[in-house]
Design an enzyme around this catalytic site. Structure first.
Site, PDB file in Angstrom:
ATOM      1  N   ARG A  39      67.194  46.577  38.334  1.00 13.91           N
ATOM      2  CA  ARG A  39      67.643  45.462  39.180  1.00 13.91           C
ATOM      3  C   ARG A  39      69.075  45.052  38.833  1.00 13.91           C
ATOM      4  O   ARG A  39      69.807  44.558  39.702  1.00 13.91           O
ATOM      5  CB  ARG A  39      66.686  44.277  39.068  1.00 13.91           C
ATOM      6  CG  ARG A  39      66.897  43.241  40.163  1.00 13.91           C
ATOM      7  CD  ARG A  39      65.789  42.206  40.189  1.00 13.91           C
ATOM      8  NE  ARG A  39      64.635  42.630  40.947  1.00 13.91           N
ATOM      9  CZ  ARG A  39      64.403  42.278  42.218  1.00 13.91           C
ATOM     10  NH1 ARG A  39      65.283  41.535  42.869  1.00 13.91           N
ATOM     11  NH2 ARG A  39      63.310  42.668  42.836  1.00 13.91           N
ATOM     12  N   GLU A  60      64.438  32.828  42.112  1.00 13.80           N
ATOM     13  CA  GLU A  60      65.448  33.428  41.250  1.00 13.80           C
ATOM     14  C   GLU A  60      66.895  33.317  41.722  1.00 13.80           C
ATOM     15  O   GLU A  60      67.801  33.134  40.908  1.00 13.80           O
ATOM     16  CB  GLU A  60      65.099  34.907  41.024  1.00 13.80           C
ATOM     17  CG  GLU A  60      63.835  35.108  40.219  1.00 13.80           C
ATOM     18  CD  GLU A  60      63.408  36.563  40.172  1.00 13.80           C
ATOM     19  OE1 GLU A  60      63.295  37.113  39.068  1.00 13.80           O
ATOM     20  OE2 GLU A  60      63.189  37.148  41.254  1.00 13.80           O
ATOM     21  N   ALA A 109      59.511  38.026  40.631  1.00 15.62           N
ATOM     22  CA  ALA A 109      60.350  38.621  41.673  1.00 15.62           C
ATOM     23  C   ALA A 109      60.562  37.680  42.849  1.00 15.62           C
ATOM     24  O   ALA A 109      60.832  38.132  43.966  1.00 15.62           O
ATOM     25  CB  ALA A 109      59.768  39.952  42.152  1.00 15.62           C
TER      26      ALA A 109
END
Length: 770
Positions: A321, A723, A521
């Protein structure tokens, strides 16, 4: 699935700014966490015996004094584990208890089981461990010298990089060190295990992944998973630190319960928690970039060296990521993004909010800042020139950016934050002040939403409607303060057209919804909201059919709204219809399942789409630094963030505020310091500084982008928000960089993250020397 309602004002629950379901209990201190659960009679307590060295063979273990200590019942070692001595999330290599060797300072070698927690902790200090010590590799540089990798290297490539770099009008070489971060959840790691009949065991665990805890406890006890239940009602924070890291303590509590036949609890002391659990990955990044006279990127060649620790843990996804977000919002025509997963003799780093994405974006934002300084341009101008746009809309990993609102969103924030006027005022201020310098920066965020491991993109839910019209909902997502439970409850309330007070949220538990994936996520609402909606729609369809039969209507035209059910000109209370369903033997319980569509990523071939969509945002931060002390103050922050059609604006704004502050802490105050022996020296609040209320700027504006809704078929066209806000704090780091750059215009400051006062002062001194 599209939003059924075109107007939020018509909705009962979704889109409303409702309080968190536990808000009142949080404020009053009444929300029960695991340590608040009434302890069963006869409960025992555990404390870990940690390794005093970072690496070496265990030559002798003397635990006699531990066993003889007051209140001690058992001392557990690897030999006591009946099944697998393993608590790793995917690749393995994470022993629950050290067996023959130690792999990092603070590794658990034994665990004390005693009548009280105090007795267990005191006894744990009495162990005598002799280790044939080997010098540890502690830093990225150490790991690179030894050549160890926890996983194979990986890279993205596009275009003829060598040719593009050679033909670029301008080039630069640079590097940055990006520090790690301690999760510092307010509730530390804790688990309580209660034995049942025939080898069954129930584990209350502060975890983001109950199914994984169930799986690892079962494997450790050599029992089928059906005999293990893991339950979590709420966590006092997680931030990724309880995705994989919670399992070890659950396994030890379960083992103690098994060998004693009594309930067992393990709650880590804060120091032990910080020493023995993983952090955000720290990175060293070095790169070469080619660009033209306008600052438009032509070629990028970047290497990321991630310090992973002694085992893989979740480093595959984290480092991937980082690569996925090394572009942030910018198009790289020719590019090579290379990642090396460096092995060190330290605790394995793990998931942390953003999951590697923030580190990738720190690189991309520094690249833009350096080009701007070299060209004497406004950094925002350089950023805009490199934005993804039509014809320049394919990422380095081959995904087309289809839902791009970067230009419009950034332009709106540029206007509302008065960026240009303030930038001129800051330049004037800096010209007149020698010891205080100001900086301002406006930075974008483009963050991909979905698990990049395809099979994790699934969720299940269980919904019950009772005969009195009350509703109970359960799903696989976990609540760590982010408001997931409330959002899912809002979805269910909306489907049935009832007030939110009618929906009862219940604890996440593996005996209600099995085979769940982690709450991570940023996909908790996307996945579990959809699963709960599908379950509710099944029940609503059955109820509508009965209502249509009773009142000679069309089931497809039956409406559920304002606590009532409408069939043509007839209306009936929702609770009354529920009771009639019971009398007519209509099932009022249903499961729902959802698998995210269009996730086609194939890692080996580097093809397909790893994300369902992108979440966008931008932040403008203004800072002041003191050139004599290195101290820094955030003066003002303006944020504009894209949540699609928000499920709950109040919760979303809270997530944005909290994520930004946590990101600012990572980039300015939170410094992890290891010594040459691999010992973490910053293992308590006395030495590790998280942001406090005084670090939050008084002038702090957060607005949600006026979105028409997510273009992808997400739950009520909302977008994830967990996030992405962390990366909005890049504007603080960039503003500090430009404040330092004003000391010696045209010269690039040397500034690593975190930009602590000491780091800022060193950078200022180098600029002055130049």
């Amino acid at each position: 699935m599209a939003n059924r309602h075109s107007n939020i004002a018509e909705q009962m629950a979704v889109g409303k700014a409702l309080a968190h379901d536990s808000a009142k209990m949080h404020v009053c201190g009444n929300a029960p966490y695991i340590d608040d659960i009434n302890e069963p009679s006869g409960i025992v307590h555990l404390a870990p015996g940690l390794s005093p060295k970072a690496k070496g063979k265990i030559t002798r273990i003397d635990l006699d004094a531990v066993r003889d200590a007051p209140g001690v019942l058992r001392v557990l070692t690897a030999a006591d584990i009946p099944g697998k001595n393993e608590c790793g999330p995917s690749f393995g290599g994470d022993p629950i208890l050290a067996d023959g060797e130690v792999l990092f300072h603070g590794q658990v070698i034994f665990a004390v089981v005693a009548e009280t927690r105090d007795q267990a902790r005191r006894a744990a200090r009495l162990g005598r461990i002799e280790i044939s010590e080997i010098r540890p590799a502690v830093t990225v540089e150490d790991g690179l010298k030894e050549g160890g990798e926890v996983l194979p290297k990986y890279e993205f490539n596009r275009g003829d990089l060598q040719d593009a770099m050679a033909n670029a009008p301008l080039t630069m070489d640079s590097s940055i060190v990006i520090g790690g971060q301690e999760h510092f959840y307010l509730e530390g790691q804790i688990s309580m295990a209660i034995p049942g009949e025939s080898g069954e065991i129930k584990v209350f665990c502060s975890t983001q992944h109950p199914s994984e805890v169930q799986h690892l406890v079962a494997g450790m006890l050599d029992q089928p998973e059906a005999k293990v239940i893991c339950e979590c009602r709420r966590m006092g924070g997680g931030f990724g630190g309880k995705e994989s890291q919670a399992a070890q303590w659950a396994c030890l509590a379960a083992l103690a319960s098994r060998v004693t036949g009594r309930p067992a609890k393990m709650r880590l002391d804060r120091d032990d928690d910080m020493v023995a659990t993983g952090k955000r990955h720290d990175f060293t990044a070095d790169w070469k970039a080619g660009y033209d006279e306008k600052g438009v990127i032509e070629a990028v060649d970047v290497n990321f060296y991630g310090r992973c620790g002694y085992s893989p843990d979740l480093s595959l996804g984290v480092n991937d990521r980082t690569m996925f977000h090394a572009d942030n919002s910018y198009y790289y025509p020719a590019v090579r993004i290379h990642s090396k997963r460096v092995k060190t003799d330290t605790v394995s780093n793990t998931a942390f909010r953003g999951f590697g994405g923030p580190q990738g974006m720190v690189f991309s934002e520094r690249l833009m800042d350096e080009i701007a300084i070299k060209l004497n341009e406004d950094p925002l101008t350089i950023r805009k020139r490199n934005f993804y746009r039509r014809g320049r809309d394919v990422t380095p990993y081959g995904m087309v950016v289809k839902d791009n609102i970067l230009k419009a969103l950034v332009s709106e924030l540029e206007r509302t934050s008065d960026y240009q006027n303030r930038r001129r005022q800051i330049a004037e201020f800096n010209s007149k002040n020698k010891w205080l310098k100001k900086g301002i920066s406006l930075n974008p965020v483009k963050f991909g939403i979905a698990f990049t491991l395809k099979f994790l993109n699934q969720a299940g839910a269980l919904v019950h409607v009772y005969a009195d019209g009350s509703i109970q909902v359960n799903h696989g997502g976990t609540e760590m303060g982010q408001g997931l439970y409330m959002k899912v409850a809002q979805v269910v309330a909306e489907e049935f057209g009832v007030d939110i007070s009618k929906v009862r949220i219940t604890a996440t538990t593996t005996d209600k919804v099995p085979n769940t994936t982690p709450t991570a996520a940023s996909s908790g609402s996307d996945l579990n909201g959809m699963a709960a909606q599908r379950a509710a729609q099944k029940i609503r369809g059955r109820m509508a059919q009965l209502a249509a039969t009773l009142y000679q209507g069309d089931a497809k035209k039956v409406r559920f709204s304002n606590g009532k059910v409408y069939v043509g000109n007839h209306e009936i209370e929702f609770g009354s219809l529920a009771k009639q369903c019971f009398h007519e033997r209509i099932q009022l319980s249903a499961t729902g399942f959802y698998a995210t569509p269009n996730i086609t990523w194939e890692r080996e071939s580097v093809t397909g789409n790893p994300f369902l969509y992108f979440a966008y945002g931008a932040s403008c931060s203004e800072v002041t630094i003191d050139c004599l002390t290195g101290e820094m103050k955030i003066d003002r922050v303006d944020i504009l963030h894209d949540c699609g059609s928000s499920l709950n604006p109040a919760i979303d704004i809270g997530q944005i505020e909290g994520g930004f502050v946590q990101g600012a802490g990572w980039l300015t105050t939170e410094e992890l310091v290891y010594d040459d022996e691999g010992r973490l020296r910053t293992h308590a609040p006395s030495t590790y500084k998280i942001p406090t209320a005084t670090d939050v700027p008084e002038d702090f504006k957060v607005e949600l982008w006026a979105s028409k809704g997510n273009r992808q078929p997400t739950i009520y066209r909302s977008k994830a928000v967990g996030e992405p806000p962390v990366m909005l704090a890049n504007s603080v780091f960039s503003a500090i960089y430009h404040a330092i750059a004003s000391i010696n215009p045209g010269k690039l400051p040397e500034l690593d993250a975190p930009a602590t006062p000491e780091t800022i002062l060193r950078s200022v001194e180098r600029m002055a020397d130049g």
